[in-house]
Design an enzyme around this catalytic site. Structure first.
Site, PDB file in Angstrom:
ATOM      1  N   LYS A 193       2.149  -3.363   5.877  1.00  0.00           N
ATOM      2  CA  LYS A 193       2.371  -3.219   4.436  1.00  0.00           C
ATOM      3  C   LYS A 193       3.831  -2.887   4.123  1.00  0.00           C
ATOM      4  CE  LYS A 193      -1.750  -4.127   2.818  1.00  0.00           C
ATOM      5  NZ  LYS A 193      -1.947  -5.412   2.101  1.00  0.00           N
TER       6      LYS A 193
ATOM      7  N   TYR B  23      -1.283  -0.922  10.215  1.00  0.00           N
ATOM      8  CA  TYR B  23      -1.500  -1.260   8.793  1.00  0.00           C
ATOM      9  C   TYR B  23      -0.281  -0.829   7.969  1.00  0.00           C
ATOM     10  CZ  TYR B  23      -3.712  -1.230   4.136  1.00  0.00           C
ATOM     11  OH  TYR B  23      -4.007  -1.425   2.792  1.00  0.00           O
TER      12      TYR B  23
ATOM     13  N   SER C 278       0.842  -1.197   0.000  1.00  0.00           N
ATOM     14  CA  SER C 278       0.000   0.000   0.000  1.00  0.00           C
ATOM     15  C   SER C 278       0.877   1.247   0.000  1.00  0.00           C
ATOM     16  CB  SER C 278      -0.875   0.024   1.260  1.00  0.00           C
ATOM     17  OG  SER C 278      -1.522   1.286   1.373  1.00  0.00           O
TER      18      SER C 278
HETATM   19  P1  NAD Z   1     -11.659  -5.903   0.134  1.00  0.00           P
HETATM   20  O1  NAD Z   1     -12.056  -5.769   1.556  1.00  0.00           O
HETATM   21  O2  NAD Z   1     -12.633  -5.570  -0.934  1.00  0.00           O
HETATM   22  O3  NAD Z   1     -11.117  -7.369  -0.140  1.00  0.00           O
HETATM   23  C1  NAD Z   1     -10.265  -8.046   0.760  1.00  0.00           C
HETATM   24  C2  NAD Z   1     -10.564  -9.517   0.683  1.00  0.00           C
HETATM   25  O4  NAD Z   1      -9.655 -10.218   1.532  1.00  0.00           O
HETATM   26  C3  NAD Z   1     -11.992  -9.874   1.153  1.00  0.00           C
HETATM   27  O5  NAD Z   1     -12.621 -10.676   0.169  1.00  0.00           O
HETATM   28  C4  NAD Z   1     -11.758 -10.641   2.446  1.00  0.00           C
HETATM   29  O6  NAD Z   1     -12.728 -11.643   2.700  1.00  0.00           O
HETATM   30  C5  NAD Z   1     -10.389 -11.249   2.178  1.00  0.00           C
HETATM   31  N1  NAD Z   1      -9.701 -11.628   3.413  1.00  0.00           N
HETATM   32  C6  NAD Z   1      -9.599 -10.916   4.560  1.00  0.00           C
HETATM   33  N2  NAD Z   1      -8.915 -11.614   5.474  1.00  0.00           N
HETATM   34  C7  NAD Z   1      -8.574 -12.792   4.896  1.00  0.00           C
HETATM   35  C8  NAD Z   1      -7.864 -13.926   5.339  1.00  0.00           C
HETATM   36  N3  NAD Z   1      -7.373 -13.999   6.594  1.00  0.00           N
HETATM   37  N4  NAD Z   1      -7.695 -14.964   4.486  1.00  0.00           N
HETATM   38  C9  NAD Z   1      -8.204 -14.912   3.228  1.00  0.00           C
HETATM   39  N5  NAD Z   1      -8.878 -13.857   2.746  1.00  0.00           N
HETATM   40  C10 NAD Z   1      -9.060 -12.813   3.575  1.00  0.00           C
HETATM   41  O7  NAD Z   1     -10.337  -5.014   0.011  1.00  0.00           O
HETATM   42  P2  NAD Z   1      -9.524  -4.459  -1.239  1.00  0.00           P
HETATM   43  O8  NAD Z   1      -9.617  -2.996  -1.202  1.00  0.00           O
HETATM   44  O9  NAD Z   1      -9.842  -5.187  -2.483  1.00  0.00           O
HETATM   45  O10 NAD Z   1      -8.049  -4.813  -0.752  1.00  0.00           O
HETATM   46  C11 NAD Z   1      -7.238  -5.794  -1.345  1.00  0.00           C
HETATM   47  C12 NAD Z   1      -5.802  -5.569  -0.906  1.00  0.00           C
HETATM   48  O11 NAD Z   1      -5.345  -4.306  -1.362  1.00  0.00           O
HETATM   49  C13 NAD Z   1      -5.613  -5.557   0.610  1.00  0.00           C
HETATM   50  O12 NAD Z   1      -4.391  -6.192   0.931  1.00  0.00           O
HETATM   51  C14 NAD Z   1      -5.529  -4.081   0.928  1.00  0.00           C
HETATM   52  O13 NAD Z   1      -4.826  -3.831   2.122  1.00  0.00           O
HETATM   53  C15 NAD Z   1      -4.794  -3.581  -0.290  1.00  0.00           C
HETATM   54  N6  NAD Z   1      -4.956  -2.153  -0.549  1.00  0.00           N
HETATM   55  C16 NAD Z   1      -6.194  -1.634  -0.804  1.00  0.00           C
HETATM   56  C17 NAD Z   1      -6.305  -0.265  -1.053  1.00  0.00           C
HETATM   57  C18 NAD Z   1      -7.624   0.378  -1.350  1.00  0.00           C
HETATM   58  O14 NAD Z   1      -7.690   1.604  -1.365  1.00  0.00           O
HETATM   59  N7  NAD Z   1      -8.686  -0.374  -1.596  1.00  0.00           N
HETATM   60  C19 NAD Z   1      -5.162   0.548  -1.033  1.00  0.00           C
HETATM   61  C20 NAD Z   1      -3.931  -0.027  -0.770  1.00  0.00           C
HETATM   62  C21 NAD Z   1      -3.834  -1.382  -0.542  1.00  0.00           C
END
Ligand code: NAD
Length: 249
Positions: free
Chosen positions: A159, A155, A140
Site C-alpha cells: 500500500k 500489506y 491504506s
Molecule cells: P473486500 O474483500 O470486500 O473486496 C475486495 C475485492 O477485490 C473482492 O471483491 C475481491 O474479489 C476483489 N479482488 C481480489 N483480488 C482481485 C484480483 N486479483 N483481481 C480483481 N479483483 C480482485 O475488501 P474491501 O475492504 O472492500 O477492500 C477494498 C480495498 O480497500 C482493498 O484494496 C483494501 O486493501 C483497501 N482497504 C480496505 C480497508 C478496510 O478496512 N476494509 C482499509 C484500508 C484499505
C-alpha cells in the site's frame, strides 16, 4: 449529478459489503456508467445489474496483463471512453514479518501494486487521447503508520508502494490533464477482515479513533466521488485520509 454520463471503471467491486461496490453505487447514483471488474464474471455481472441502468460487469484478475487489457477493450467497445478508474482490488493477510513467505509476498503485492500499475497502464492511452481522466488508488492507513492494525508488513509495503506509484503517475500525467490521487482508508467494516477481527482487537482499535467508530464503506465512496468529480479539479498527487482521525499527522 456529479458524474453524468462519465464512464467509471472500478476494480474489486463485486463484494457486496466492500468499498468498491459502495463506490459503484454512489457513482451510479451520480449519473455514471459503471464498469465493475472482479475475479468472477457472474459476481461482477450480478453486482453491475444491482446498480440498474446501463452498467457492465467483467471478469479480470488485475494482476494479469492479458485479462486486464481484454477487459478494457470490452469497456471501450461498449462505451468508447473511460473517465474514471478506481484501483480498489486488494487482499490482506495478518502475517508477522518473519512468517512472510514468497507466496504471501507475491499474492499481496500482485493484487495491490502490480494490479494498480497494469490497470492504470490499460486506461492511460484513452485518458491521454481524451485529455481528461481521474485515477483513484485505494491505499491504506497501514501504509502511513506501518501496519499495526490488521494487515502484515507486506500489506503495508504494497500500500505504501501504491502511494509512490500514484505520485509518480500524477507527475507524469498532469500535462495530459489526467489526475491521479489516493485514498488511505482506516478500518472500514467490509468482508476483507470478516471473521478475523476479534472483539478485543475492535475495542483497542476504537480507542485510537477520535470519531469513535469504525468506517462505513460509504465513507470511502464519498471520498472517491470527490476525487472522481470536477469538485477536485485542481488536486493531483494527493493522499486523502479517511480514517476517523486514527492518524492525524
Ligand atoms: P473486500 O474483500 O470486500 O473486496 C475486495 C475485492 O477485490 C473482492 O471483491 C475481491 O474479489 C476483489 N479482488 C481480489 N483480488 C482481485 C484480483 N486479483 N483481481 C480483481 N479483483 C480482485 O475488501 P474491501 O475492504 O472492500 O477492500 C477494498 C480495498 O480497500 C482493498 O484494496 C483494501 O486493501 C483497501 N482497504 C480496505 C480497508 C478496510 O478496512 N476494509 C482499509 C484500508 C484499505
Amino acid at each position: 449529478m456529479l458524474l453524468q454520463d462519465q464512464v467509471a471503471v472500478i476494480t474489486g467491486a463485486a463484494s457486496a459489503r466492500g468499498l468498491g461496490f459502495a463506490t459503484a453505487k454512489m457513482f451510479a447514483d451520480q449519473g455514471a456508467k459503471v464498469v465493475i471488474i472482479d475475479l468472477d464474471a457472474d459476481a461482477s455481472q450480478a453486482a453491475a445489474s444491482q446498480l440498474g441502468g446501463d452498467h457492465l460487469g467483467l471478469a479480470a484478475n488485475v494482476a494479469n496483463e492479458q485479462q486486464v487489457n481484454a477487459a478494457i477493450e470490452q469497456v471501450l467497445a461498449k462505451y468508447g471512453r473511460i473517465d474514471v478508474l478506481v484501483n480498489n482490488a486488494g487482499i490482506t493477510q495478518p502475517v508477522k514479518l518473519m512468517d512472510i513467505k514468497r507466496d504471501n509476498y507475491d499474492a499481496v503485492l500482485d493484487v495491490s501494486l502490480r494490479g494498480t500499475l497494469l490497470m492504470s497502464q490499460a486506461v492511460i492511452p484513452t485518458m491521454r487521447r481524451q485529455r481528461s481522466g481521474s485515477i483513484i488508488c485505494i491505499s491504506s492507513v497501514s501504509a502511513q503508520r506501518g501496519g499495526g492494525i490488521f494487515g502484515g508488513p507486506h500489506y503495508s509495503a504494497a500500500k505504501a508502494g501504491v502511494l509512490g506509484l500514484m505520485k509518480a503517475m500524477a507527475r507524469e500525467l498532469g500535462p495530459d490533464n489526467v489526475r491521479v490521487n489516493a485514498i488511505t482508508p482506516g478500518l472500514i467494516q467490509t468482508d476483507i477482515t470478516a471473521g478475523k477481527l476479534s472483539d478485543e482487537m475492535r475495542q483497542s482499535i476504537l480507542a485510537g479513533i477520535p470519531l469513535n467508530r469504525l468506517g462505513d464503506a460509504s465513507d470511502i465512496a464519498g471520498a472517491a466521488l470527490f476525487l472522481a468529480s470536477p469538485l477536485s479539479a485542481y488536486s493531483t498527487g494527493i493522499t486523502l485520509d479517511v480514517n476517523g482521525g486514527m492518524l492525524i499527522h
